[in-house]
Design a protein around this motif. Structure first.
Motif, short mmCIF file in Angstrom:
data_model
loop_
_atom_site.label_atom_id
_atom_site.label_comp_id
_atom_site.label_asym_id
_atom_site.label_seq_id
_atom_site.Cartn_x
_atom_site.Cartn_y
_atom_site.Cartn_z
N VAL A 116 0.79 -1.27 -0.38
CA VAL A 116 -0.09 0.02 -0.15
C VAL A 116 0.88 0.99 -0.04
CG1 VAL A 116 -0.10 0.04 2.48
CG2 VAL A 116 -2.34 0.84 0.63
N ASP A 117 2.52 1.31 0.75
CA ASP A 117 3.08 2.30 0.49
C ASP A 117 3.38 2.65 -0.92
OD1 ASP A 117 3.18 2.31 3.07
OD2 ASP A 117 5.67 1.16 3.36
N THR A 118 3.22 2.01 -2.20
CA THR A 118 3.15 2.38 -3.26
C THR A 118 2.26 2.73 -3.78
OG1 THR A 118 2.30 0.28 -4.52
CG2 THR A 118 4.41 0.46 -3.58
N ILE A 119 0.91 3.36 -2.90
CA ILE A 119 -0.03 3.80 -3.61
C ILE A 119 -0.29 5.43 -4.44
CG2 ILE A 119 -0.80 5.26 -1.25
CD1 ILE A 119 -3.34 4.43 -3.85
N ASP A 120 1.03 6.17 -3.91
CA ASP A 120 0.91 7.35 -4.56
C ASP A 120 1.57 7.57 -6.25
OD1 ASP A 120 3.49 6.98 -2.70
OD2 ASP A 120 4.58 8.90 -3.55
N LYS A 121 2.79 6.70 -6.29
CA LYS A 121 3.01 6.21 -7.62
C LYS A 121 2.79 5.66 -8.28
CE LYS A 121 7.88 5.70 -5.45
NZ LYS A 121 7.80 5.19 -3.49
N GLU A 122 1.35 4.42 -7.76
CA GLU A 122 0.92 3.84 -8.22
C GLU A 122 -0.87 4.98 -9.10
OE1 GLU A 122 0.96 1.20 -10.09
OE2 GLU A 122 2.60 0.20 -8.81
N LEU A 123 -0.69 5.92 -8.47
CA LEU A 123 -1.75 6.56 -8.80
C LEU A 123 -1.85 7.44 -10.18
CD1 LEU A 123 -3.64 7.91 -5.45
CD2 LEU A 123 -5.39 7.63 -7.34
N CYS A 124 -0.02 8.36 -9.58
CA CYS A 124 0.19 9.42 -10.75
C CYS A 124 0.76 8.44 -11.72
CB CYS A 124 2.03 9.43 -10.05
SG CYS A 124 2.19 11.34 -9.17
N PRO B 167 3.87 16.03 -4.11
CA PRO B 167 2.99 17.25 -4.79
C PRO B 167 1.70 16.80 -6.61
CG PRO B 167 5.78 17.27 -5.49
CD PRO B 167 4.98 15.80 -3.92
N ALA B 168 3.07 16.25 -6.95
CA ALA B 168 2.03 16.12 -8.06
C ALA B 168 0.60 15.09 -8.02
CB ALA B 168 2.28 14.19 -8.65
N LEU B 169 0.04 15.24 -6.21
CA LEU B 169 -1.61 14.05 -5.98
C LEU B 169 -2.40 15.61 -5.39
CD1 LEU B 169 -0.67 10.61 -5.37
CD2 LEU B 169 -1.69 11.81 -7.45
N VAL B 170 -4.09 15.51 -5.01
CA VAL B 170 -4.02 16.76 -4.70
C VAL B 170 -5.32 14.95 -4.41
CG1 VAL B 170 -5.62 18.79 -3.97
CG2 VAL B 170 -3.56 18.65 -5.73
N ILE B 171 -6.20 14.70 -3.15
CA ILE B 171 -7.46 14.78 -2.62
C ILE B 171 -8.74 15.18 -3.28
CG2 ILE B 171 -8.78 13.19 -0.93
CD1 ILE B 171 -6.13 12.80 -0.01
N GLY B 172 -9.21 15.23 -3.97
CA GLY B 172 -10.26 16.16 -4.28
C GLY B 172 -12.02 15.93 -3.10
#
Lengths: 396, 389
Positions: A19-27, A59-64
């Motif tokens: 689950v630690d990879t979540i931000d990379k996967e979303l990007c 920095p490339a992600l935001v929770i809308g």
């Protein structure tokens, strides 16, 4: 070779701390402003906070926005709410964080957004929806059966108009699915065991179904190998993280298999019970597996024999004459369901699920409306379904 | 350990698979496909069959490009890309052999990067084209094309420069294997691709134990090969055998592509590039020697006996003897094929010079993970020696 289609499911990221990879996967899938779909209980878990923190730290992600009003089923009302929140907050991607209901609701939202349809019921049926837009979509499962939930099936309900329907669409397959066994450690052991029985039932349907192919069978065998390892651990009261990881792997493999084999009568009945009485799908599967297995014995004995090797102790299999392997498999499944049912209080009859016996005709009609029954290995008409249902009650 | 696995390909396999292609294209939301085929495929009539399959569907091909020969050149790829953009196409169908398929994949990569010149680093990104993830539908017509449906593409600039891509961006979305589209190959070529698929599938099963998600592809490939390899070599005119073998090649490559870089793949690339040898032949030769060197885990080798020998052979063999029995099975397969098509070969036959072994080994070590057990100089030298004659 007779014709078959085969597709794999989502990109799978599995293992402890995956689950630690979540931000990379979303990007990687092009998400920037994410709508998180979850439920109120899961939102309280520390894992949910850490996922949010991980996304916010990138920095490339935001929770809308976060939507948490999922109440056990994918309803038109909740899908409509999510749609509005997604639109108003300017989100461009969807992340489901939770179990079956959460994942199903998010799949419906993605379908609606991708097709730009007004009503989710416009997409009922098999692959009837056409994609107009790609919506980046990720799943983080908090249950051990997340593998098969990341498939292309969903049941949707309209509680106001009192109707329901079944959708199969490639559009709902997530771009990625994170299966982190450490997220399942808060699940009670009963839920884990119920999932294990579900995996076995899914494997049977995927292996023997009319739409099964050489590939689906080998994926099923892979699932049975992992299932077998996990069940041996459960028998020794080990439901730790490794056991859960094995079940997750089995669920992925059998999910891939059943997605490609259109499943069978046990699925059709479980879906009908889920639709009509809000029965938990896995409980319904547990209650009908035995009778469906016996119903299909005539046409599937040789398939059962092939599966026997993957679940039986090697010495037992070696000592069993070839013509007895089919019944050996049935005996194995019946004993496993019986034993686990007793030990963990799983429902093994429809009466235990509080299904009204006088509704058999109604349930049978609902079953026949589900195409999964067409894929059953033995041709199954409405009278056959009624017989199976009767037998499921007869065990009281 | 975190295990990630991507799955993009859909397979349409078997009788009348082609009839479903138009529907699949439609399900991707596409309606202006560009068709890339090669001259030979056109002359064999497969292009006509493919277009005929669209008749009742209302789907029309927006534009066709026909390659001359069986390699994709940089000029071909850039011409096709321009045609694609000019005609507002939204997906690519490649029909044919290796060249057409490589060209389709190279165009897909360039569209995804938004570039109009082919290179590895997108340094020519001129913003001329909008970035587009164009679905790629591959219809191979022979064994060589079947394996090309996955992640690799080879585009020639000239004799001295070849762009070799190995990337997820090149992966096709749908592969169609339909018997009406398949073409015969001579027995030696069938043996070459068949043994290569066999080696890939066995390596995918035995190389490492974190193969849960892709092992089923390898097992399926071995099961198909067990029944179709020899008949396909001997009777390649039989459409059933060769279609089945094409499926096995695709599934074996699919399984193998998850392994990433291995000693066998790196050595095979180095040797085939240096000596212009056939990659598939080098790979299967090295594998046949490698499996006898007891580098694979005994447990994984023992489990490989199940698809190789079948349930009866597996159960009847005592547990401790299974790994050796697997090696015997593999040797028997190679021996039988060699005997049938007079296919005896060693690295010496590919023109490899023993004096280059050190350089080859050092180059391979440079590509491998230093922690990898296989990345040992003495072991690689031993493997090369064993494979020489």
């Amino acid at each position: 070779m007779s014709y078959f289609e085969f597709e794999n499911c989502a990109r799978i990221i599995s293992g402890e701390n995956s689950v630690d990879t979540i931000d990379k996967e979303l990007c990687a899938i092009g998400g920037k402003k994410v709508l998180i779909v979850t439920d109120k209980n899961i939102q309280k878990l520390p894992a949910c906070k850490s996922i949010k923190a991980k996304i916010q730290a990138n920095p490339a992600l935001v929770i809308g926005a976060v939507y948490n009003n999922i109440d056990g089923a994918s309803t038109v009302a909740s899908i409509g709410e999510m749609y509005e929140i997604y639109r108003v907050s300017g989100c461009d991607s969807v992340l489901a964080f939770g179990g079956g209901s959460v994942i199903d609701a998010a799949k419906c939202l993605v379908l609606l957004l991708a097709t730009q349809a007004r009503n989710i019921f416009d997409s009922l049926g098999i692959n009837s929806a056409i994609r107009n837009k790609k919506i980046p979509f990720g799943v983080v499962s908090t249950t051990v059966n997340g593998g098969w939930q990341a498939s292309k099936y969903v049941t949707v309900k309209d509680t106001v108009a009192k109707k329901s329907g079944f959708i199969e669409s490639d559009i709902m397959i997530p771009d990625f699915c994170i299966l982190d066994p450490s997220l399942t450690m808060t699940l009670p052991e009963k839920a884990v065991v119920k999932s294990a029985v579900g995996i076995l039932a899914y494997c049977v349907d995927a292996f023997i179904g009319k739409q099964s192919s050489i590939l689906t069978r080998d994926f099923t065998k892979g699932a049975l190998i992992q299932f077998n390892k996990a069940i041996r651990r459960i028998e020794q009261n080990d439901e730790g993280v490794e056991t859960r990881a094995m079940l997750m792997e089995a669920s992925v493999l059998c999910g891939i298999a059943y997605t490609n084999s259109m499943v069978g009568v046990s699925h059709a009945i479980a879906r009908a019970l889920n639709t009509l009485y809000d029965c938990d799908f896995l409980s319904a599967i547990c209650a009908v597996t035995k009778q469906c297995l016996l119903f299909n014995f005539e046409t599937s004995e040789s398939d059962y024999a092939q599966m026997f090797m993957y679940v039986a102790e090697k010495e037992v299999y070696a000592a069993t004459p070839l013509d007895k392997c089919g019944s050996g498999f049935v005996d194995y499944v019946l004993a496993a369901v019986e034993e686990l049912g007793k030990k963990f209080g799983l429902p093994v009859t429809l009466a235990q699920l509080q299904v009204p016996i006088q509704d058999i005709d109604l349930i049978a009609d609902e079953v026949m409306r589900n195409y999964a029954v067409l894929a059953n290995s033995k041709t199954c008409g409405v009278d056959d379904v009624k017989t199976i249902l009767n037998n499921c009650f007869g065990e009281v | 350990m975190i295990n990630a696995i991507s799955n993009n390909i859909q397979f349409l396999v078997g009788d009348k698979a082609l009839c479903n292609l138009a529907y699949k294209i439609n399900s991707f939301g596409c309606n202006r496909p560009m068709l890339i085929c090669d001259d030979m495929t056109y002359r064999l009539g497969q292009k006509k069959i493919l277009l005929h399959s669209f008749d009742a569907t209302g789907l029309n091909i927006a534009v066709v490009d026909q390659l001359i020969g069986n390699i994709a050149t940089v000029a071909d790829v850039e011409r096709i890309l321009n045609l694609f953009v000019k005609n507002n196409c939204d997906c690519i169908i490649t029909l044919g052999r290796r060249g057409a398929i490589s060209a389709g994949k190279a165009v897909k990569i360039m569209l995804k990067d938004g570039v109009n010149k082919l290179d590895y680093y997108s340094s020519h990104k001129l913003g001329a084209y909008e970035v587009l993830d164009a679905p790629l539908f591959v219809v191979p017509i022979n064994l060589a094309g079947a394996g090309e449906g996955l992640k690799s593409a080879r585009v020639y600039q000239d004799d001295s420069k070849v762009f070799q891509f190995e990337t997820d961006s090149a992966e096709s979305n749908v592969i169609v294997i339909d018997e009406v589209m398949t073409d015969t190959l001579p027995p030696k070529a069938v043996a070459s691709y068949g043994l290569y698929a066999f080696a890939c599938a066995c390596e995918a099963c035995a190389h490492c134990d974190d193969n849960i998600y892709f092992r089923p592809y390898a097992v399926t490939a071995i099961n198909i090969l067990r029944e179709n390899l020899m008949p396909s070599i001997l009777h390649n005119a039989n459409v059933k055998f060769r279609t089945n073998l094409m499926s096995a090649v695709v599934f074996a490559e699919k399984a193998y592509s998850y392994l990433g870089s291995t000693l066998l793949s790196e050595l095979s690339h180095i040797i085939s590039d240096r000596y212009r040898a056939n990659y598939c032949n080098v790979f299967s030769l090295l594998f046949a020697r490698y499996i006898t060197m007891h580098k694979y885990s005994q447990e994984l080798l023992a489990e490989l006996l199940l698809p190789l020998g079948g349930e009866k052979a597996y159960i009847e063999c005592v547990e401790e003897a299974r790994a050796n029995r697997t090696i015997e099975f593999v040797e028997q397969v190679f021996a039988k094929v060699n005997e049938t098509v007079d296919y005896q070969y060693g690295l010496s036959k590919f023109g490899v010079d023993k004096a280059h072994f050190t350089a080859i080994a050092e180059q391979a070590i440079g590509y491998l993970d230093p922690d990898d057990e296989e990345a040992r100089y003495t072991f690689i030298m031993e493997l090369l020696e064993k494979s020489f004659e």
